[in-house]
Enzyme design. Structure first.
Site, mmCIF file in Angstrom:
data_model
loop_
_atom_site.group_PDB
_atom_site.id
_atom_site.type_symbol
_atom_site.label_atom_id
_atom_site.label_comp_id
_atom_site.label_asym_id
_atom_site.label_seq_id
_atom_site.Cartn_x
_atom_site.Cartn_y
_atom_site.Cartn_z
ATOM 1 N N GLY A 293 55.122 -34.845 75.489
ATOM 2 C CA GLY A 293 54.263 -33.876 76.154
ATOM 3 C C GLY A 293 52.945 -33.678 75.435
ATOM 4 O O GLY A 293 52.344 -34.622 74.910
ATOM 5 N N SER A 294 52.520 -32.420 75.335
ATOM 6 C CA SER A 294 51.143 -32.111 74.934
ATOM 7 C C SER A 294 50.790 -32.442 73.494
ATOM 8 O O SER A 294 49.604 -32.447 73.138
ATOM 9 C CB SER A 294 50.847 -30.632 75.205
ATOM 10 N N THR A 295 51.775 -32.699 72.636
ATOM 11 C CA THR A 295 51.416 -33.101 71.273
ATOM 12 C C THR A 295 50.660 -34.430 71.278
ATOM 13 O O THR A 295 49.972 -34.758 70.304
ATOM 14 C CB THR A 295 52.672 -33.224 70.383
#
Length: 568
Positions: A293-295
């Site tokens: 995801g957003s990492t």
């Protein structure tokens, strides 16, 4: 001849006959004895040796595993293995019950073992028996019960480091983890001695030590036992608090690639594995892949900066929180409108990351992913390590494929790979090979990102922990911290889309930002109640990072907060 004379003659003849027979038998015995002792002397010697002389292995001491400060993590303790000769063991229930009571074995099990092996002379009854218990068994003086010296592995940290260390089997050979990976170094070489045993199998004399055993070499890990304990405790609290399936955390020194802590929960106790869940044997920090995801936006934005087409202040219109890409639509959590690239990272805009990536050749993002270590095994080469996954062919991609790749879907990674990649940013674009062994000298690190880009990314990641950012709960007193939150749906087991009620929550951060010393990656699988990385993983990160910095006596890099000032 008179009758009297006849009888005397008869008795004399019988006497002579008996004497002659005895003489012949004596001559035969003497001849046989001479034959065996003089002519065929080797036969008796061989038969005697078979019954009395034996060659016995001398167990080798397995090398210790210690942490970076030489605290023992795995040691070998002397034990006895008890075996029986069913041909000698007396068939008495009283003795069987006495033996079973001491060894905590069902008497029926011993009886079945004796019956099944009644024609054998050797069968193990119980391996790795503590010496004090073996002494109690020996005091029973049961014929046909014997003892064999050996070693058993003991793990001082038990559950705390178990999936990393692994364990040994009954033969004292590595089965999992570092015990398996470094088995040849740890195991040593068994010795061999020539002994005399009596008819009961007891050693009565050692004739010769043909080969002395060689102890295995010790293994010094990069792990810091204090940081490992802290990391495991916080991880356990987090998994239990959110009733998650499991979690893993890696604490890494970006300057040399040393892993200071690697924790997994649930775990297991390697000192007692009876009836335990074997799936917990896995070192999930390196074996389990997930969509991050957003990492991953950190790297899609770094790719945009490296292209030269964008700066942290470049403006991007993210619209009203909804963006159509062909027949597909991606969303942000809120309407962010026109924002700069730094803000894209701060509020974790899917649309912003996608627009940046779609404006550039796909190779830009893919190459950076590979350069920082995604889609390939790390230098650790841990048993069972997963390589992760980065799509190999982009020529036939749809725009939506590249867009979702920019915010962490369609790519698979491990907790260790995530920490390894962020270490590149922490160390100004250099990638040092990760290791679980303490290093005596600095490794050869490779530049995989422009130093200017890495510096810019640290500055931008700082905004994530500032008011308005998603990672404010990752802040710690008196230290500057930079990092990124991640919340990703988990794909359905059948591969048909995503389970909108199941998430992987994560946070990866660096501190002190002014002179990075530690990278901490926290990954929690399928938490309940809360699911955002900002609420689940970020607080765990803060506890571990603060504690680790204090343990290592790393000085603060910003003025003490007002709440920490002593009132005058």
């Amino acid at each position: 001849m008179s009758k009297r004379q006849h009888n005397n003659f008869f008795h004399s003849a019988r006497f002579v006959g008996i004497v002659l027979v005895l003489a012949v038998l004596l001559l035969v015995l003497i001849a046989r004895m001479v034959y065996l002792t003089v002519i065929d002397r080797s036969f008796l010697a061989k038969q005697g040796d078979i019954r009395a002389i034996h060659y016995v292995n001398i167990p080798a001491y397995r090398g210790m595993i210690v942490d970076r400060n030489n605290n023992p993590l795995a040691i070998s303790v002397p034990v006895d293995s008890i075996w029986i000769n069913p041909k000698i063991f007396p068939d008495e229930q009283k003795l069987i019950f006495q033996l079973a009571g001491l060894l905590k074995i069902n008497p029926a099990t011993i009886s079945k073992l004796l019956m099944a092996n009644k024609n054998k002379q050797f069968v193990y009854l119980k391996r790795n028996v503590p010496l004090d218990l073996a002494k109690q068994v020996q005091m029973l003086a049961i014929p046909g019960v014997y003892f064999e010296a050996s070693y058993q592995r003991f793990y001082s940290q038990a559950n705390i480091l178990a999936p990393v260390l692994g364990f040994t089997g009954v033969d004292n050979q590595g089965q999992e983890g570092l015990e398996l990976k470094y088995n040849n170094q740890l195991k040593g070489t068994v010795g061999r001695e020539k002994v005399i045993r009596d008819r009961h199998g007891h050693t009565v004399a050692i004739l010769d030590v043909e080969k002395k055993p060689e102890s295995g070499k010790n293994l010094v890990l990069s792990i810091d036992q204090r940081i490992q304990y802290l990391t495991y405790r916080v991880l356990k609290e987090t998994v239990n608090k959110f009733k998650a399936d499991y979690g893993s955390i890696v604490v890494l020194d970006p300057r040399n690639g040393e892993i200071l802590a690697m924790a997994n929960f649930p775990s297991f106790n390697p000192n007692d594995r009876r009836g335990k869940e074997t799936s917990n044997y896995r070192n999930r920090a390196v074996t389990d892949m997930f969509e991050p995801g957003s990492t991953m936006k950190t790297f899609s934005i770094a790719s945009a900066l490296a292209s030269g087409n964008y700066t942290p202040d470049s403006i991007v219109d993210t619209g009203n929180g909804s963006y159509k890409i062909g027949p597909n639509t991606i969303h942000d959590d809120s309407d962010n409108g026109v924002i700069d690239v730094t803000k894209i990272l701060q509020v974790s805009s899917n649309i912003g990351a996608a627009k940046l990536t779609l404006s550039l050749p796909p190779e830009n993002l893919l190459n950076l992913y590979h350069q920082v270590g995604f889609g390939q095994k790390t230098a650790l080469a841990f048993p069972g390590e997963a390589p992760g996954y980065v799509p190999p062919d982009h020529q036939h991609w749809r725009p939506i494929d590249l867009a979702t790749l920019a915010f962490g879907y369609g790519v698979m990674t491990t907790t260790l790979q995530l920490a390894d990649a962020y270490a590149v940013i922490a160390d100004d674009g250099l990638r040092c090979p990760v290791t679980l062994l303490k290093r005596d000298q600095s490794p050869e690190c490779k530049r995989v990102m422009n130093a200017k880009t890495a510096t810019a990314m640290k500055t931008m990641l700082a905004s994530v922990l500032q008011p308005g950012g998603t990672g404010t709960l990752a802040n710690i007193p008196d230290y500057t911290v930079v990092g990124k939150t991640g919340t990703a749906y988990i794909a359905k087991a059948d591969g048909k889309g995503y389970d909108r009620k199941s998430y992987t929550s994560s946070f990866v951060g660096i501190a002190p930002a002014s002179n990075p010393r530690l990278v901490v990656a926290v990954v929690i699988r399928r938490p309940h109640g809360q699911h955002f990385g900002a609420l689940v993983a970020a607080p765990a990160f803060a506890k571990i990072m603060l504690g680790a910095l204090q343990i290592l006596n790393i000085p603060p890099d910003k003025m003490p907060s007002k709440s920490n000032k002593v009132s005058s």
